[in-house]
Design an enzyme around this catalytic site. Structure first.
Site, PDB file in Angstrom:
ATOM      1  CG  ASP A   1      -2.151   0.757   1.151  1.00 53.93           C
ATOM      2  OD1 ASP A   1      -2.099   1.868   0.597  1.00 53.93           O
ATOM      3  OD2 ASP A   1      -3.192   0.276   1.641  1.00 53.93           O
TER       4      ASP A   1
ATOM      5  CG  ASP B   1      -3.926   6.141   1.123  1.00 51.33           C
ATOM      6  OD1 ASP B   1      -4.862   5.382   1.430  1.00 51.33           O
ATOM      7  OD2 ASP B   1      -3.700   7.226   1.702  1.00 51.33           O
TER       8      ASP B   1
ATOM      9  CD  GLU C   1      -8.610   5.265  -0.827  1.00 53.27           C
ATOM     10  OE1 GLU C   1      -9.522   5.162  -0.011  1.00 53.27           O
ATOM     11  OE2 GLU C   1      -7.558   5.867  -0.582  1.00 53.27           O
TER      12      GLU C   1
ATOM     13  CG  HIS D   1      -8.864  -0.266   5.111  1.00 49.29           C
ATOM     14  ND1 HIS D   1      -8.771  -0.344   3.740  1.00 49.29           N
ATOM     15  CD2 HIS D   1      -8.244   0.880   5.473  1.00 49.29           C
ATOM     16  CE1 HIS D   1      -8.114   0.718   3.296  1.00 49.29           C
ATOM     17  NE2 HIS D   1      -7.782   1.473   4.328  1.00 49.29           N
ATOM     18  CG  ASP D   2     -10.955   3.310   4.265  1.00 50.65           C
ATOM     19  OD1 ASP D   2     -10.416   3.308   5.389  1.00 50.65           O
ATOM     20  OD2 ASP D   2     -10.330   3.535   3.209  1.00 50.65           O
TER      21      ASP D   2
HETATM   22  C1  GLC Z   1      -7.299   6.114   2.521  1.00 51.83           C
HETATM   23  C2  GLC Z   1      -7.224   4.879   3.372  1.00 51.83           C
HETATM   24  C3  GLC Z   1      -7.748   5.209   4.727  1.00 51.83           C
HETATM   25  C4  GLC Z   1      -6.862   6.281   5.310  1.00 51.83           C
HETATM   26  C5  GLC Z   1      -6.760   7.486   4.396  1.00 51.83           C
HETATM   27  C6  GLC Z   1      -5.655   8.392   4.779  1.00 51.83           C
HETATM   28  O1  GLC Z   1      -8.600   6.538   2.312  1.00 51.83           O
HETATM   29  O2  GLC Z   1      -7.923   3.832   2.769  1.00 51.83           O
HETATM   30  O3  GLC Z   1      -7.799   4.103   5.565  1.00 51.83           O
HETATM   31  O4  GLC Z   1      -7.350   6.679   6.552  1.00 51.83           O
HETATM   32  O5  GLC Z   1      -6.506   7.110   3.066  1.00 51.83           O
HETATM   33  O6  GLC Z   1      -4.413   7.860   4.451  1.00 51.83           O
END
Ligand code: GLC
Length: 515
Positions: free
Chosen positions: A97, A199, A250, A312-313
């Site tokens: 990641d 990310d 993402e 995970h979000d």
């Molecule tokens: C992304 C991740 C999340 C994190 C955020 C800040 O959205 O998936 O879990 O809190 O980025 O890095």
């Protein structure tokens, strides 16, 4: 030619919650290594592990203090090397990641940056003077609530953070930042990592309004900033220096905007994450058909789609739509055209655990947002009290009852685990189901149907019929006239027999090989 990341299925591991081996209640790399037999048996092709880099863990690893080392909580660099080697021996791939938008405030770059206005790394981050009348430069809000600007007394300026104040944003307009971060990617590619989940990648380009005093908006127009695309091409160029690597970004944008991240020449991200199914507010034949259809329609020629049901979000799929429909959803995920990403534990039907506020750990929840702890609880490997996850105190409560565990479901032919494994097996065995075409047969009432077929005429064709309701449903007309052999049902992965266009039972999904 197709690539492994088109044919295969990806499994997301939230490392804190997968398998602990040293009794500290937090999962580790040795734990993942020890569970590779399981992952191979399950039939996934690649794992994406949420961040394992050195970090103060203000956002559980999404605040990186050293991009080139493993946090001692998870193990060592050599543990990671061993994991990569073992996965490769098994023909599996590993994705890390990559968190390029922000570092931890404990990263040496930021420590130097805030030390003085003339420091070497000052302009690696986004520093601004107060607004003319004092106070933050403008109204921009952090995605974790509160101002996105943090006052830094010693040097008398504000710095920008899209998330926590412990996660200052890097300034990607600075060539030195780009060079350093691209080198981080090379570092891991050389170590054998097969790709990255990147990310919040669309946040990298911020646009001039960031520094505009009195700007009326509270949030940046992320993703619509043209400067984002050259940056994506830079990331892609680094991946292209190596063989067969993948970049999955993402990006939370609607299909027509999302697909611009493939690049007009398919020279940006291999897979901009498609959260269409994850974001559905209503789970009906109509909304699912529309989500799939809109996304397929937006896909540029030759670009490869992908699908996500959980991460995970976001709340777990079982909690969003119920256990019976979660089975239908897994059949959808694993038979659509495009790379599926499975979230750990969804294959055994783990649900959101309601954690008392006093035990919340997620900074988003603690700052007044929705807590993400619920969907991050430890994986349950067996029916024992601590689920085989740890011998210590789990960092979040186990929550899931016995039965929602690997050991129990392995031996149950109709379990969620058996279903997911059978679907993965079928998907892997049949080119039509992994790289084949997709044809929509529409929806009627609570049922929907589509066909997956191999590219050459006369090759195998599969009909997928799903009932998204809890009552029997007639098939869409275009599907009911087809004939073939049922290979699998959500109600029983072993169900076989002739298909003669019958109605679907409540919560039933079928995969049918067409005559
Ligand atoms: C992304 C991740 C999340 C994190 C955020 C800040 O959205 O998936 O879990 O809190 O980025 O890095």
């Amino acid at each position: 030619m197709t690539h492994w990341w088109q044919r295969g299925a990806i499994y997301q591991i939230y490392p804190r919650s997968f398998q602990d081996t040293n009794g500290d209640g937090v999962g580790d790399l040795a734990g993942i290594l020890g569970r590779l037999d399981y992952l191979e048996w399950l039939g996934v092709d690649a794992c994406w592990i949420s961040p394992i880099f050195r970090s103060p863990m203000a956002d559980f690893g999404y605040d990186v203090a050293d991009y080139r080392d493993v946090d001692p909580l998870f193990g060592t660099l050599s543990d990671l090397d061993e994991l990569i080697a073992d996965m490769h021996r098994r023909g599996m791939r590993l994705l890390l990641d990559f968190v390029p938008n922000h570092t931890s405030s404990a990263h040496p770059w930021f420590v130097d940056s805030r030390s003085s206005r003339d420091s070497e790394h000052r302009d690696w981050y986004i520093w601004r003077d107060p607004a003319p009348g004092g106070g933050p430069p403008n109204k921009f809000q952090s995605l974790f609530l509160g101002s996105a600007w943090e006052w830094d007394e010693p040097t008398g300026q504000y710095y920008f953070h899209s998330f926590l104040r412990e996660q200052p944003d890097l300034d990607w307009t600075n060539a030195a930042v780009r060079t350093a971060m691209l080198d981080v990617m090379r570092f891991w590619f050389r170590r054998g990592v097969d790709g990255f989940r990147v990310d919040v990648v669309n946040l990298l380009a911020k646009g001039p309004e960031l520094a505009t005093p009195d700007h009326p908006d509270e949030h940046l127009a992320w993703g619509q900033e043209p400067a984002i695309h050259p940056l994506m091409r830079e990331l892609r160029a680094v991946a292209n220096e190596f063989d067969d690597k993948v970049l999955i970004g993402e990006i939370w944008l609607p299909p027509t905007e999302l697909v611009t991240f493939y690049g007009t020449e398919l020279d940006e991200l291999h897979l901009p994450f498609n959260f269409g199914l994850l974001e559905l507010e209503e789970w009906t034949a109509e909304t699912v058909c529309k989500a799939v259809g809109d996304y397929e329609a937006a896909m540029p020629a030759k670009a490869w789609p992908n699908w996500v049901l959980g991460n995970h979000d976001r709340h777990r799929v079982v909690s969003r739509i119920g256990e019976r429909q979660a089975r239908v959803a897994q059949m959808l995920l694993l038979t659509l055209r495009g790379t599926p990403t499975l979230y750990y534990g969804d294959e055994i039907g783990m649900f959101d655990v309601e954690i008392p506020r006093s035990q919340w750990r997620d900074p988003q929840g603690l700052r007044g947002g929705d807590t993400r702890d619920d969907e991050r609880t430890p994986m349950r490997w067996d029916a024992s009290e601590l689920g085989g996850f740890t011998t210590g105190t789990p960092w979040l409560p186990m929550g899931q009852p016995a039965g929602i565990d690997v050991a129990t479901q392995r031996d149950e032919p109709t379990s969620m685990l058996a279903l997911v494994r059978s679907l993965l097996e079928l998907r892997r065995a049949e080119p039509a189901l992994n790289v084949g075409t997709w044809t929509d047969l529409g929806h009627a009432g609570t049922a929907l149907a589509y066909i997956r077929a191999e590219v050459a005429p006369g090759e195998r064709r599969f009909l997928v019929c799903l009932n998204l309701g809890d009552k029997p449903a007639a098939l869409p007309a275009a599907a009911s006239s087809l004939r073939g052999t049922i290979l699998m049902s959500t109600l029983d992965p072993q169900r076989r027999g002739p298909f003669e266009g019958r109605d679907l039972a409540a919560d039933e999904g079928l995969v049918i090989r067409l005559d």
